[in-house]
Design an enzyme around this catalytic site. Structure first.
Site, short mmCIF file in Angstrom:
data_model
loop_
_atom_site.label_atom_id
_atom_site.label_comp_id
_atom_site.label_asym_id
_atom_site.label_seq_id
_atom_site.Cartn_x
_atom_site.Cartn_y
_atom_site.Cartn_z
N TYR A 144 -10.20 0.97 7.74
CA TYR A 144 -9.47 -0.30 7.86
C TYR A 144 -8.04 -0.06 7.43
O TYR A 144 -7.79 0.56 6.40
CB TYR A 144 -10.12 -1.36 6.96
CG TYR A 144 -9.37 -2.68 6.89
CD1 TYR A 144 -8.73 -3.07 5.71
CD2 TYR A 144 -9.29 -3.53 7.98
CE1 TYR A 144 -8.04 -4.28 5.63
CE2 TYR A 144 -8.61 -4.74 7.92
CZ TYR A 144 -7.99 -5.11 6.73
OH TYR A 144 -7.30 -6.31 6.66
N ASP A 239 -3.29 7.03 5.75
CA ASP A 239 -3.28 5.70 5.15
C ASP A 239 -3.77 5.85 3.71
O ASP A 239 -4.98 5.88 3.46
CB ASP A 239 -4.17 4.74 5.95
CG ASP A 239 -4.20 3.36 5.32
OD1 ASP A 239 -4.71 2.42 5.98
OD2 ASP A 239 -3.75 3.21 4.17
N LYS A 267 -1.09 -1.33 -2.88
CA LYS A 267 -1.94 -1.51 -4.07
C LYS A 267 -1.30 -0.97 -5.35
O LYS A 267 -0.43 -1.59 -5.94
CB LYS A 267 -3.33 -0.91 -3.80
CG LYS A 267 -4.07 -1.62 -2.65
CD LYS A 267 -5.44 -1.05 -2.42
CE LYS A 267 -6.04 -1.56 -1.11
NZ LYS A 267 -6.72 -2.84 -1.22
#
Ligand code: KE4
Length: 429
Positions: A144, A239, A267
């Site tokens: 994702y 990613d 994050k």
């Protein structure tokens, strides 16, 4: 466990926001039940509006590697707020955080801050398409990369698995250039490139998958992606929104000794405030506006409070922090393994550093298909039984558990005992 205040808030929230939440996974749909509302959080412990306390293994989906309300982070945010909350103009905080990241990841010669992981991956792909002049993107099932239209794609049929929309509102024309292949299946990538490699702008991959639960790269998988993309003059995009500063101070690229052309982060680099970033080779990043023709912008990009929170966080992440994370997460893994073995429950525990997942299955979990074919109903029962024992696990079997530097040996021991009792209870239902 009293949840009256949470229930009242949830009832009000459902009138105002879809399913009462601002991100789908928070609605507990994968495990059933209704979410509790958090009143405060400190270290490894969160407190809900009814006063219930939980040891937290969600940690804001990996962002809070130092735990909640770390004094250095709170102090940095407060000091920054006193100097203004947003300038819409350059400031020193952006320079300091960018230097901290580039120093840790020298293959990131230049970067651009954005406000989320989604913005980071969206922008990196736009850049890759511009740099190569090619339209197609390869992604992996179970990975994702945020909710950008062309990455909300699932595998079609056949080898050249043209992506099919994986969300309403995404037209087929948007995902037809997105090719979806199974994670850890390097042969599928090689076949695809043999067929249409000259059309492929980039491969984007979670170097350690965290969005089908934790699935480490198979030996040689990332190296093969590097060889293939180099051979076909495509770009390799890591990613690292989850893994950046999580699996090591230098991300997964250093851990697996594979250098991507572009990397996406989020994050942890925001310390709990909204930050994303994309970066990599200088000649690529110099294509980004206003230097080059690839447009990308953001009102709050490089926000001074977010930069301060991210910088305070990264400055705490020294070797002893990673040693502690490894010790705590390793102890947790051993206790979980011992319990599932003693109770005779088939389970696979995948762990890389301080991110891990527990899959109830007797087969290895190495890709999306094997992750999906696990006992997710048992996980759902375990989730609620753990909640009743004061432990908050991710509300989905296909997410990662995160350990922070605020998790103590006592927290791990408490979790281990809760896990033993909760699993026994979950098995009896
Ligand atoms: P955001 O746009 O949510 O900041 O980042 C998107 C993203 C990109 N890349 C990876 C590897 C990610 O894991 C994410 C977001 N992760 C999810 C949960 N695994 C965030 C939680 C949520 O969606 O609420």
């Amino acid at each position: 466990m009293d949840r009256e205040q949470s229930q009242r808030l949830y009832t009000r929230a459902q009138q105002l926001m879809p399913a009462g939440v601002n991100s789908p996974v928070r609605a507990f749909r994968a495990v059933g039940g209704t979410p509790f509302y958090i009143a405060s959080a400190q270290g490894a412990v969160i407190t809900d509006v009814d006063g219930n306390q939980y040891i937290d293994y969600v940690c804001s989906w990996g962002a809070l590697i130092l735990g909640h309300s770390h004094p250095s982070v709170v102090r940095a945010i407060c000091e920054a707020a006193g100097r203004g909350t947003s300038y819409g103009a350059p400031h020193e905080g952006e320079v300091l955080l960018a230097e901290e990241i580039v120093h840790s990841m020298p293959w990131v010669e230049m970067l651009r801050f954005v406000n989320s992981g989604t913005e980071a991956t969206m922008s990196a792909i736009r850049l890759a398409r511009a740099a190569t002049g090619r339209p197609k993107i390869v992604k992996f099932e179970g990975n994702y990369h945020g909710h950008v239209d062309h990455l909300l794609a699932k595998a079609g049929s056949g080898v050249a698995t043209f992506g099919l929309p994986d969300s309403a509102g995404v037209p087929g024309e948007i995902t037809e250039h997105t090719l979806v292949v199974p994670y850890n299946h390097a042969d599928a990538v090689e076949s695809l490139f043999k067929e249409i490699g000259e059309q492929i702008a980039a491969v984007i991959v979670e170097p350690v998958a965290g969005n089908m639960g934790v699935v480490p790269p198979a030996p040689g998988f990332l190296q093969t992606l590097r060889q293939i993309t180099t051979h076909y003059h495509s770009l390799l995009i890591f990613d690292e929104v989850i893994t950046g500063f999580r699996v090591s101070r230098h991300g997964a690229a250093k851990l697996y000794d594979v250098t991507p052309d572009l990397v996406c982060m989020g994050k942890i680099i925001g310390g709990g405030l909204p930050v994303g970033a994309y970066g990599g080779r200088r000649e690529l990043m110099q294509m980004v506006a206003p230097l080059g023709p690839v447009y990308q912008a953001g009102t709050l990009s490089g926000n001074p409070l977010a930069m301060a929170a991210g910088l305070a966080t990264l400055r705490e992440l020294n070797d002893s922090a990673y040693s502690q994370l490894e010790a705590r997460a390793g102890a947790l893994e051993r206790s979980l393994t011992e319990t599932t073995h003693n109770l005779g429950v088939p389970a696979q525990i995948n762990r890389v550093g301080s991110m891990l997942s527990v899959f109830f299955t007797d087969h290895p979990v190495t890709d999306s298909e094997s992750a999906m074919h696990t006992d997710r109903q048992l996980y759902a029962r375990l989730f609620h039984a753990m909640l009743r024992r004061g432990v908050f696990l991710p509300p989905s079997a296909l997410e990662a558990w995160f350990v922070s530097t605020a998790h103590t040996e006592a927290h791990v021991e408490q979790t281990a005992k809760a896990f033993h009792d909760a699993l026994k209870e979950a098995l009896t239902v």
